[in-house]
Design an enzyme around this catalytic site. Sequence first.
Site, PDB file in Angstrom:
ATOM      1  N   LYS A   1       0.843  -1.214   0.000  1.00 40.06           N
ATOM      2  CA  LYS A   1       0.000   0.000   0.000  1.00 40.06           C
ATOM      3  C   LYS A   1       0.873   1.257   0.000  1.00 40.06           C
ATOM      4  CE  LYS A   1      -1.633   1.776   3.994  1.00 40.06           C
ATOM      5  NZ  LYS A   1      -1.451   3.213   4.200  1.00 40.06           N
ATOM      6  N   ASN A   2       1.839   1.289   0.921  1.00 42.52           N
ATOM      7  CA  ASN A   2       2.597   2.532   1.090  1.00 42.52           C
ATOM      8  C   ASN A   2       3.533   2.826  -0.077  1.00 42.52           C
ATOM      9  OD1 ASN A   2       1.278   3.048   3.410  1.00 42.52           O
ATOM     10  ND2 ASN A   2       2.992   2.631   4.792  1.00 42.52           N
TER      11      ASN A   2
ATOM     12  N   ARG B   1      -4.200  10.743   4.576  1.00 47.49           N
ATOM     13  CA  ARG B   1      -3.133  11.733   4.758  1.00 47.49           C
ATOM     14  C   ARG B   1      -2.087  11.685   3.647  1.00 47.49           C
ATOM     15  NH1 ARG B   1      -1.639  14.090   9.093  1.00 47.49           N
ATOM     16  NH2 ARG B   1       0.459  13.797   8.304  1.00 47.49           N
TER      17      ARG B   1
ATOM     18  N   CYS C   1      -4.350  12.880  13.222  1.00 47.26           N
ATOM     19  CA  CYS C   1      -4.970  11.575  13.019  1.00 47.26           C
ATOM     20  C   CYS C   1      -4.826  10.800  14.315  1.00 47.26           C
ATOM     21  CB  CYS C   1      -4.346  10.834  11.848  1.00 47.26           C
ATOM     22  SG  CYS C   1      -2.684  10.274  12.178  1.00 47.26           S
TER      23      CYS C   1
ATOM     24  N   ARG D   1       1.126  14.562  13.481  1.00 47.10           N
ATOM     25  CA  ARG D   1       1.684  14.368  12.136  1.00 47.10           C
ATOM     26  C   ARG D   1       1.729  15.635  11.282  1.00 47.10           C
ATOM     27  NH1 ARG D   1      -0.524   8.569  10.032  1.00 47.10           N
ATOM     28  NH2 ARG D   1       1.267   8.598   8.669  1.00 47.10           N
ATOM     29  N   PRO D   2       2.552  16.595  11.685  1.00 46.96           N
ATOM     30  CA  PRO D   2       2.678  17.804  10.873  1.00 46.96           C
ATOM     31  C   PRO D   2       3.381  17.521   9.534  1.00 46.96           C
ATOM     32  CG  PRO D   2       4.284  17.820  12.662  1.00 46.96           C
ATOM     33  CD  PRO D   2       3.429  16.592  12.861  1.00 46.96           C
ATOM     34  N   ILE D   3       3.356  18.519   8.644  1.00 44.60           N
ATOM     35  CA  ILE D   3       4.061  18.359   7.357  1.00 44.60           C
ATOM     36  C   ILE D   3       5.108  19.461   7.182  1.00 44.60           C
ATOM     37  CG2 ILE D   3       2.254  17.088   6.109  1.00 44.60           C
ATOM     38  CD1 ILE D   3       1.556  19.921   4.852  1.00 44.60           C
ATOM     39  N   ASP D   4       5.543  20.013   8.324  1.00 45.52           N
ATOM     40  CA  ASP D   4       6.506  21.115   8.271  1.00 45.52           C
ATOM     41  C   ASP D   4       7.791  20.752   7.521  1.00 45.52           C
ATOM     42  OD1 ASP D   4       6.765  19.350  10.478  1.00 45.52           O
ATOM     43  OD2 ASP D   4       8.186  20.693  11.445  1.00 45.52           O
ATOM     44  N   LEU D   5       8.232  19.502   7.653  1.00 43.94           N
ATOM     45  CA  LEU D   5       9.488  19.109   6.997  1.00 43.94           C
ATOM     46  C   LEU D   5       9.310  19.051   5.477  1.00 43.94           C
ATOM     47  CD1 LEU D   5      10.591  16.325   9.547  1.00 43.94           C
ATOM     48  CD2 LEU D   5      11.318  18.719   9.485  1.00 43.94           C
TER      49      LEU D   5
ATOM     50  N   ASP E   1       4.832   0.500  12.081  1.00 39.38           N
ATOM     51  CA  ASP E   1       3.608  -0.082  11.524  1.00 39.38           C
ATOM     52  C   ASP E   1       3.413  -1.551  11.927  1.00 39.38           C
ATOM     53  OD1 ASP E   1       2.953   2.291  10.386  1.00 39.38           O
ATOM     54  OD2 ASP E   1       3.366   1.721   8.321  1.00 39.38           O
TER      55      ASP E   1
ATOM     56  N   VAL F   1       8.494   6.706  16.929  1.00 37.51           N
ATOM     57  CA  VAL F   1       8.176   7.417  15.685  1.00 37.51           C
ATOM     58  C   VAL F   1       6.952   8.324  15.848  1.00 37.51           C
ATOM     59  CG1 VAL F   1       7.641   7.169  13.225  1.00 37.51           C
ATOM     60  CG2 VAL F   1       9.205   5.562  14.326  1.00 37.51           C
TER      61      VAL F   1
ATOM     62  N   ARG G   1      -8.618  -0.260   4.766  1.00 37.66           N
ATOM     63  CA  ARG G   1      -7.806   0.787   4.140  1.00 37.66           C
ATOM     64  C   ARG G   1      -6.457   0.221   3.697  1.00 37.66           C
ATOM     65  NH1 ARG G   1      -6.166   4.994   7.849  1.00 37.66           N
ATOM     66  NH2 ARG G   1      -4.790   5.252   6.086  1.00 37.66           N
TER      67      ARG G   1
HETATM   68  C1  UD1 Z   1       4.703   6.825   6.541  1.00 36.32           C
HETATM   69  C2  UD1 Z   1       3.757   5.647   6.374  1.00 36.32           C
HETATM   70  C3  UD1 Z   1       3.246   5.184   7.728  1.00 36.32           C
HETATM   71  C4  UD1 Z   1       4.411   4.892   8.663  1.00 36.32           C
HETATM   72  C5  UD1 Z   1       5.367   6.072   8.717  1.00 36.32           C
HETATM   73  C6  UD1 Z   1       6.613   5.800   9.520  1.00 36.32           C
HETATM   74  C7  UD1 Z   1       2.726   6.007   4.239  1.00 36.32           C
HETATM   75  C8  UD1 Z   1       1.496   6.339   3.492  1.00 36.32           C
HETATM   76  N1  UD1 Z   1       2.651   6.069   5.556  1.00 36.32           N
HETATM   77  O1  UD1 Z   1       3.957   7.883   7.108  1.00 36.32           O
HETATM   78  O2  UD1 Z   1       2.465   4.021   7.524  1.00 36.32           O
HETATM   79  O3  UD1 Z   1       3.916   4.653   9.966  1.00 36.32           O
HETATM   80  O4  UD1 Z   1       5.778   6.438   7.397  1.00 36.32           O
HETATM   81  O5  UD1 Z   1       7.252   4.663   9.045  1.00 36.32           O
HETATM   82  O6  UD1 Z   1       3.740   5.659   3.672  1.00 36.32           O
HETATM   83  N2  UD1 Z   1       6.946  14.463  10.988  1.00 36.32           N
HETATM   84  C9  UD1 Z   1       7.050  15.791  11.305  1.00 36.32           C
HETATM   85  N3  UD1 Z   1       7.035  16.697  10.283  1.00 36.32           N
HETATM   86  C10 UD1 Z   1       6.920  16.327   8.979  1.00 36.32           C
HETATM   87  C11 UD1 Z   1       6.819  14.964   8.673  1.00 36.32           C
HETATM   88  C12 UD1 Z   1       6.823  14.044   9.701  1.00 36.32           C
HETATM   89  O7  UD1 Z   1       7.155  16.152  12.471  1.00 36.32           O
HETATM   90  O8  UD1 Z   1       6.914  17.209   8.104  1.00 36.32           O
HETATM   91  C13 UD1 Z   1       6.923  13.465  12.079  1.00 36.32           C
HETATM   92  C14 UD1 Z   1       5.558  12.772  12.160  1.00 36.32           C
HETATM   93  O9  UD1 Z   1       4.644  13.507  12.913  1.00 36.32           O
HETATM   94  C15 UD1 Z   1       5.914  11.455  12.799  1.00 36.32           C
HETATM   95  C16 UD1 Z   1       7.314  11.192  12.255  1.00 36.32           C
HETATM   96  O10 UD1 Z   1       7.809  12.424  11.787  1.00 36.32           O
HETATM   97  O11 UD1 Z   1       5.980  11.583  14.203  1.00 36.32           O
HETATM   98  C17 UD1 Z   1       7.327  10.167  11.132  1.00 36.32           C
HETATM   99  O12 UD1 Z   1       6.555  10.616  10.066  1.00 36.32           O
HETATM  100  P1  UD1 Z   1       6.838  10.180   8.567  1.00 36.32           P
HETATM  101  O13 UD1 Z   1       8.064   9.335   8.502  1.00 36.32           O
HETATM  102  O14 UD1 Z   1       6.799  11.401   7.731  1.00 36.32           O
HETATM  103  O15 UD1 Z   1       5.588   9.261   8.274  1.00 36.32           O
HETATM  104  P2  UD1 Z   1       4.543   9.370   7.100  1.00 36.32           P
HETATM  105  O16 UD1 Z   1       5.237   9.611   5.813  1.00 36.32           O
HETATM  106  O17 UD1 Z   1       3.443  10.275   7.496  1.00 36.32           O
END
Ligand code: UD1
Length: 416
Positions: free
Chosen positions: A22-23, A92, A116, A121-125, A304, A326, A397
Site C-alpha cells: 500500500k505505502n 493523509r 490523526c 503528524r505535521p508536514i513542516d518538513l 507499523d 516514531v 484501508r
Molecule cells: C509513513 C507511512 C506510515 C508509517 C510512517 C513511519 C505512508 C502512506 N505512511 O507515514 O504508515 O507509519 O511512514 O514509518 O507511507 N513528521 C514531522 N514533520 C513532517 C513529517 C513528519 O514532524 O513534516 C513526524 C511525524 O509527525 C511522525 C514522524 O515524523 O511523528 C514520522 O513521520 P513520517 O516518517 O513522515 O511518516 P509518514 O510519511 O506520514
Amino acid sequence: MDKMTVRGGKRLKGEVAASGAKNSALKLLFASLLAEGEHVFHNVPELKDVESAMALLESLGCACRREGKTLRIHVKAPKTYEAHYDLVRKMRASILCLGPLLAKYGQAQVSLPGGCAIGTRPIDLHLAAFRAMGADIQLREGYVHAEAGRLKGASILFEFATVGGTENAMMGATLAEGVTTIENAAKEPEIVDLANYLNKMGARITGAGSSIIRVEGVERLRPAEHTVIPDRIETGTLMIAGAITGGEVTVTRCVPLDVDALILKMRESGFKVEHGKDSVTVWGEKGWKGVDVTTAPHPAFPTDLQAQFMALMTVAEGTSVVTETVFENRFMHVTELLRLGADITPKARVAVVRGRPDGLQGAPVMATDLRASASLVLAGLIAKGETTISRIYHLDRGYERMEEKLKGLGADIGRV
Ligand code: UD1
C-alpha cells in the site's frame, strides 16, 4: 458498518501470498503526475486507500482504469491543481501529490491533512524542503498554497528521517533545475521502489535506500510501467498470525530482507523463522518469551508492526517493554487489548506488557486505526471465545482481503 468476528483457538497452517505494498502504491500513483501520458502499474493492491488515491487523481483530470491488479493511469494536464479537503482528510498520504504538482506545473493547493489517531503528524518538513527549493508556500484557509517557477536544486537536511517528506522532496527534485541532496533521508523500501520508478521515467536519482539521496534534475519525464513491491507490513502481520496461533505459516511473494527486524525479534522470542529468496516461514512455538522492542525508522523495527507485535507479546511468557519512538500517540490499541484480558501498562511512549500465555478472552472491541485493527484481529485469533471488532473499515484501508487470507490458513473469521 461492518464488524469482524473472530473465534480464537484455531492453529493457522499453510501458504499465503503477500499483496502489493500500500505505502508504495500510493506514492507511485501520485508520482505519475510528473509525466503526461499512460502509466501502467502491476501488483496494485485493491484497497480503500488506493481508491482514495485514484479519486484524487481523477479529481485532477486523470483517467484511471483497473484490470485486476493492473492499474492504468492516463495523466492529462490538470483541470485543477487543488487536492480537496474531502479527499485529503480521508487519506493523509494525499499530501504526496504536492511535490509532483509543484514540480511539473509550478503550483498546487493541497488541503492540510490535520491530525490523526496516531498523532499530530505535521508536514513542516515537507514544506521546508519545498521552500529550500525556491517555492513560495503559504498556509491559508486550511490549505497549503504552493507556487514556484521551476524548482531549484537544494541541499536538504531532514531533522527526522521522514518517509513522506523524503518522498515528496525526491519527487519535486526530479524536475528541478540542478542537483538536490537529501540528507538524513528515510531509507524505507518504499522509497527505493519510488526512486526505481522515477528513474524508469527518466529521473536521475542515486542513493535511495541510504541516508543521502542525490537527485539531478531533468527537463522532463516520460510515463513508465512498474510493478509494486510486496507489502512488508502485511507480510509481518501474517507471520505474527502464524506465530500467535502456534501454527506454521509461509508467506510467499514477499521480500524477507524487508522484514528483517521482525524476523530477528521473533527468533529472539523463541520462534523458528526461515526464509528463502521470496518467502518466509514461521513455526509457532509454545512458551515464547517476552522481548523488548523499540520502533524507529527503517531498517529498525517498523512502527507499523508495533501494535501487531504487542498483541504477540500479550500472550508471551514474561515481560516485554515496547517503546514507540516514531509517533507520539500510537498506543490506542492498548485499551482494546486490555478488554481482551491483556496486562499492559502504557506510559507516554513506553508500554510494559506482562505476558499472560493463557490470558486472552474474546470481547467486543473497537478498531482505532489501521495497524491497531490488525493487532485486534491477531489477539482475537488466540483469545478464547468470540472477539467482535467494530470499525473494521480501518483494516480495509490497508489490508487486501485479510479475512479471506486468514480463512485460507484455517482461521474462524467472518464479517457481520
Ligand atoms: C509513513 C507511512 C506510515 C508509517 C510512517 C513511519 C505512508 C502512506 N505512511 O507515514 O504508515 O507509519 O511512514 O514509518 O507511507 N513528521 C514531522 N514533520 C513532517 C513529517 C513528519 O514532524 O513534516 C513526524 C511525524 O509527525 C511522525 C514522524 O515524523 O511523528 C514520522 O513521520 P513520517 O516518517 O513522515 O511518516 P509518514 O510519511 O506520514
